[in-house]
Enzyme design. Structure first.
Site, mmCIF file in Angstrom:
data_model
loop_
_atom_site.group_PDB
_atom_site.id
_atom_site.type_symbol
_atom_site.label_atom_id
_atom_site.label_comp_id
_atom_site.label_asym_id
_atom_site.label_seq_id
_atom_site.Cartn_x
_atom_site.Cartn_y
_atom_site.Cartn_z
ATOM 1 N N GLU A 269 -101.324 -37.227 -66.832
ATOM 2 C CA GLU A 269 -102.755 -37.459 -66.614
ATOM 3 C C GLU A 269 -103.227 -36.839 -65.303
ATOM 4 O O GLU A 269 -104.319 -36.264 -65.235
ATOM 5 C CB GLU A 269 -103.073 -38.957 -66.622
ATOM 6 N N ARG A 273 -106.046 -33.884 -65.557
ATOM 7 C CA ARG A 273 -107.390 -34.212 -65.050
ATOM 8 C C ARG A 273 -107.590 -33.696 -63.632
ATOM 9 O O ARG A 273 -108.556 -32.994 -63.344
ATOM 10 C CB ARG A 273 -107.626 -35.713 -65.092
ATOM 11 N N ASP A 402 -99.095 -33.789 -79.727
ATOM 12 C CA ASP A 402 -100.250 -32.882 -79.773
ATOM 13 C C ASP A 402 -100.337 -31.716 -78.792
ATOM 14 O O ASP A 402 -100.178 -30.551 -79.152
ATOM 15 C CB ASP A 402 -101.557 -33.699 -79.729
ATOM 16 N N GLU A 536 -111.828 -34.699 -79.564
ATOM 17 C CA GLU A 536 -111.054 -33.725 -80.351
ATOM 18 C C GLU A 536 -111.799 -33.127 -81.541
ATOM 19 O O GLU A 536 -111.647 -31.936 -81.853
ATOM 20 C CB GLU A 536 -109.734 -34.350 -80.827
HETATM 21 C C1 DMJ Z 1 -107.869 -36.398 -72.996
HETATM 22 O O1 DMJ Z 1 -107.485 -36.935 -71.796
HETATM 23 C C2 DMJ Z 1 -107.059 -35.186 -73.313
HETATM 24 O O2 DMJ Z 1 -107.647 -34.475 -74.342
HETATM 25 C C3 DMJ Z 1 -105.674 -35.531 -73.702
HETATM 26 O O3 DMJ Z 1 -104.949 -34.398 -74.105
HETATM 27 C C4 DMJ Z 1 -105.694 -36.541 -74.829
HETATM 28 N N1 DMJ Z 1 -106.530 -37.656 -74.613
HETATM 29 C C5 DMJ Z 1 -107.826 -37.471 -74.037
HETATM 30 C C6 DMJ Z 1 -108.960 -37.333 -74.987
HETATM 31 O O4 DMJ Z 1 -108.910 -38.033 -76.130
#
Ligand code: DMJ
Length: 648
Positions: A269, A273, A402, A536
């Site tokens: 994270e 971010r 993912d 998404e």
């Molecule tokens: C975001 O922080 C990013 O896209 C991450 O890869 C997955 N979760 C959230 C959005 O849903």
């Protein structure tokens, strides 16, 4: 007190009766238990951990077990909020999940929420000076640690700009000529301003806004770092031309983003971010301050890689560098979507510092993944950072897996199509996914199921809906005979994800939807019905629009805007909802930072011309932070390819 020996009563040398001795011992043992127990209620678990837990280097830590996870999943089924972290993996882990790990959770959130109730303004005033001091200390740390990871910060920004094919903001900031599209784009900009203004009024400096209670949320995902919504919003504000807001955000980063925190962070994270947000802010604006900040932060993440295999663990203490596996991760394993989602940012850290260490770290991960045997060519979600072996065979294109796949194709594109290894790994992975996971429902909907040791779970998570966009951006570089097939596959997946929205009462999609027991693209479990402002599906609309120009994607994007406005907009911001199938919504009181960084940015790009952040030059990280294509030969030579006929 004097103890006297009484006649006829047996007593010890101290003059105690047996019964007195017993009561005294009972009292003593009670006292010891009380003191020991009290340790676990201390607000800061760090001290405790130092005493009881081993460090990364010395001992691989095994926390939790599969049974724990199942147990938590069961609990989660009763409480939708509880499940968020697990189902939304891409490494994203909720506060509640952390509390399930072997160690006591950091309780800053609780402390801060109390402060929020009464003394927010005061807190901000009193903190601002010390934050400014520590913010400038960060930069001193960088220069003194230049012998460490960050050796050279003389990146030539002007040359970098010349190596772009097109101006980042296009002609007139991507303003569309068609009035309806322009109007829609303006609406999205207004939504961003509304979300931002409310964050600023009620949660400034905190990580997220709680729009119903009008206060801030800190959580414990970012190891004590603050301002996640600010860092996540920098580039969105900038590309939307919200310059007053961008300048406020920039000033906060400069004066108050304190990188000397000492808490436990999710490596994933913080990387997507904070590192991603600061990198893209630097590349878009050329502000050296962003580069200095990101260099300091990048260096703090390096100790996470000190494991026997070099596969980082999920949690790192940003102060001490000690790292752990998530308590819920099977047998102390690391998560594919977490350690597989560092590549883009780390390559750029090496670019900016002229220090190859970051690239080495992620290339080492790549090497291991490339070499290891894969069941049916698939990549399971859990890997031991100690042995380098898969821990169990759960495969998913949604949570936990993912963005690993996303970063393979994006690594290739970001390398100016020179990273052949990434390309090969991506297309082989896609082939295995198609052979084993891609399914067609009786009603004709294409979806990506999950795989558990060979058994299919006919469920698709909202997170997996990014894959429409992923498949379409990779379509052109696949084998020539498969290009049309990839375009079709991307369109079909995006269609299915749109169906998951249009089949709900709110026209927003659930966290996960199923294709069994008669269900088609709908959530069958109560615990899967929530929507937390995720991007998404809209992300896939944006890529599908850019690569096909089929107007239906803009229409679908607009449907989402209307639904967000109707169901998620509250008086003081935007909130997630607990049940997308309920006519009367119940809000979850959280404006996620990815709503500002991803959902609204992708919507804005969907209604802009393609020359705003053109895909020839920019690759979006998994938090939608644009990172430039690295044109090595241009950057190292004299050349520049910037098209001078266009302006910014
Ligand atoms: C975001 O922080 C990013 O896209 C991450 O890869 C997955 N979760 C959230 C959005 O849903």
């Amino acid at each position: 007190m004097v103890f006297r020996k009484l006649p006829g009563v047996s007593a010890s040398g101290m003059g105690l009766r047996l019964s007195q001795k017993f009561v005294f011992l009972l009292f003593l043992s009670g006292l010891v238990t009380l003191c020991f127990g009290a340790l676990f209620f201390l607000p800061d678990s760090v001290r405790l951990k130092r005493i009881f837990l081993s460090k990364t280097e010395s001992q691989p830590v095994t926390v939790g077990s599969e049974n724990d996870v199942r147990e938590h999943l069961k609990k989660g089924a009763k409480d939708p909020e509880h499940l968020r972290g697990i189902t939304s993996a891409k490494g994203e882990t909720s506060t509640k999940l952390k509390a399930l790990s072997r160690k006591p959770a950091v309780t800053n959130e609780a402390k801060t929420d109390k402060k929020d109730a009464g003394g927010e303004a005061l807190e901000d005033m009193t903190l601002s000076r010390s934050k400014t001091e520590s913010a400038s200390k960060d930069e001193k740390v960088t220069s003194s640690s230049n012998q460490g990871a960050n050796t050279d910060t003389s990146f030539d920004y002007n040359k970098f700009k010349k190596c772009l094919l097109k101006p980042p903001l296009g002609i007139e900031h991507g303003k569309p000529s068609d009035p309806q599209t322009l109007q829609r784009r303006e609406k999205v900009k207004e939504m961003m301003k509304f979300a931002w203004d409310n964050y600023k009024s009620f949660a400034w400096g905190k990580n997220e806004l709680r729009p119903l209670t009008r206060n801030g949320h800190i959580g414990n995902m970012f190891g004590g770092l603050r301002g996640a919504s600010i860092v996540d919003s920098l580039d969105t504000l900038y590309i939307m031309g919200l310059m007053d807001e961008y300048n406020d955000a920039k000033e906060w980063v400069e004066t108050s983003l304190d990188l000397n925190s000492n808490g436990e962070a999710s490596l994933f994270e913080v990387n997507i971010r904070y590192v991603g947000g600061l990198l893209s802010a630097y590349y878009l604006t050329g502000e050296e301050m962003f580069k200095r900040k990101v260099m300091v932060l990048g260096e703090k993440l390096l100790p996470a890689f000190n494991t026997p295999t070099g596969i980082p663990r999920g949690v790192i203490n940003l102060g001490s560098g000690t790292s752990w596996s998530w308590g819920w991760a099977s047998a102390g394993s690391s998560i594919l979507a977490e350690f597989g989602t560092l590549h883009l940012e780390f390559v750029h850290l090496s670019e900016l510092s002229n220090n190859g260490i970051y690239t080495e770290k992620v290339m080492n991960i790549r090497k291991l993944l490339n070499k290891i045997e894969k069941p049916h060519g698939l990549y399971p979600n859990f890997l031991s950072p100690v042995s380098g072996n898969w821990v169990q065979h759960h495969v998913s294109i949604g949570g936990l897996g993912d963005s690993f796949y996303e970063y393979l194709i994006k690594s290739y594109l970001m390398s100016d199509k020179t990273d052949e290894e990434a390309k090969k790994m991506y297309y082989s992975a896609l082939e295995a996914i198609e052979a084993n996971l891609v399914q067609k429902s009786p009603g004709g909907l294409t979806y990506m199921a999950e795989w558990r040791g060979g058994i299919l779970d006919h469920k698709m998570g909202h997170l997996a809906c990014f894959s429409g966009g992923m498949v379409v951006i990779g379509a052109d570089d696949g084998a020539p005979e498969k290009r049309q097939h990839y375009l079709d596959l991307a369109a079909e997946i995006t269609h299915t994800c749109h169906e998951s929205y249009s089949r709900s009462a709110t026209k927003l999609g659930p966290e996960a939807f199923r294709f069994d027991g008669g269900a088609e693209a709908t959530a069958t479990r109560l615990s899967d019905r929530y929507y937390i402002l995720r991007p998404e599906v809209i992300e896939s609309y944006m890529y599908m629009w850019r690569l096909t120009h089929d107007p239906k994607y803009r229409e679908w994007g607009w449907e989402a805007v209307e639904a967000l406005e109707q169901h998620c907009r509250v008086e003081a911001g935007f909130s997630g909802i607990r049940d997308v199938y309920a006519q009367t919504v119940s809000h979850d009181n959280m404006q996620q930072s990815f709503f500002l960084s991803e959902t609204l940015k992708y919507l804005y790009l969907l209604f802009s011309d393609d020359d705003l952040l053109p895909l020839e030059d920019w690759v979006f990280n998994t938090e939608a932070h644009p990172l430039p294509v690295v044109r090595k030969s241009c950057l190292q030579g004299e050349g520049g390819t910037h098209d001078k006929t266009t302006s910014e």
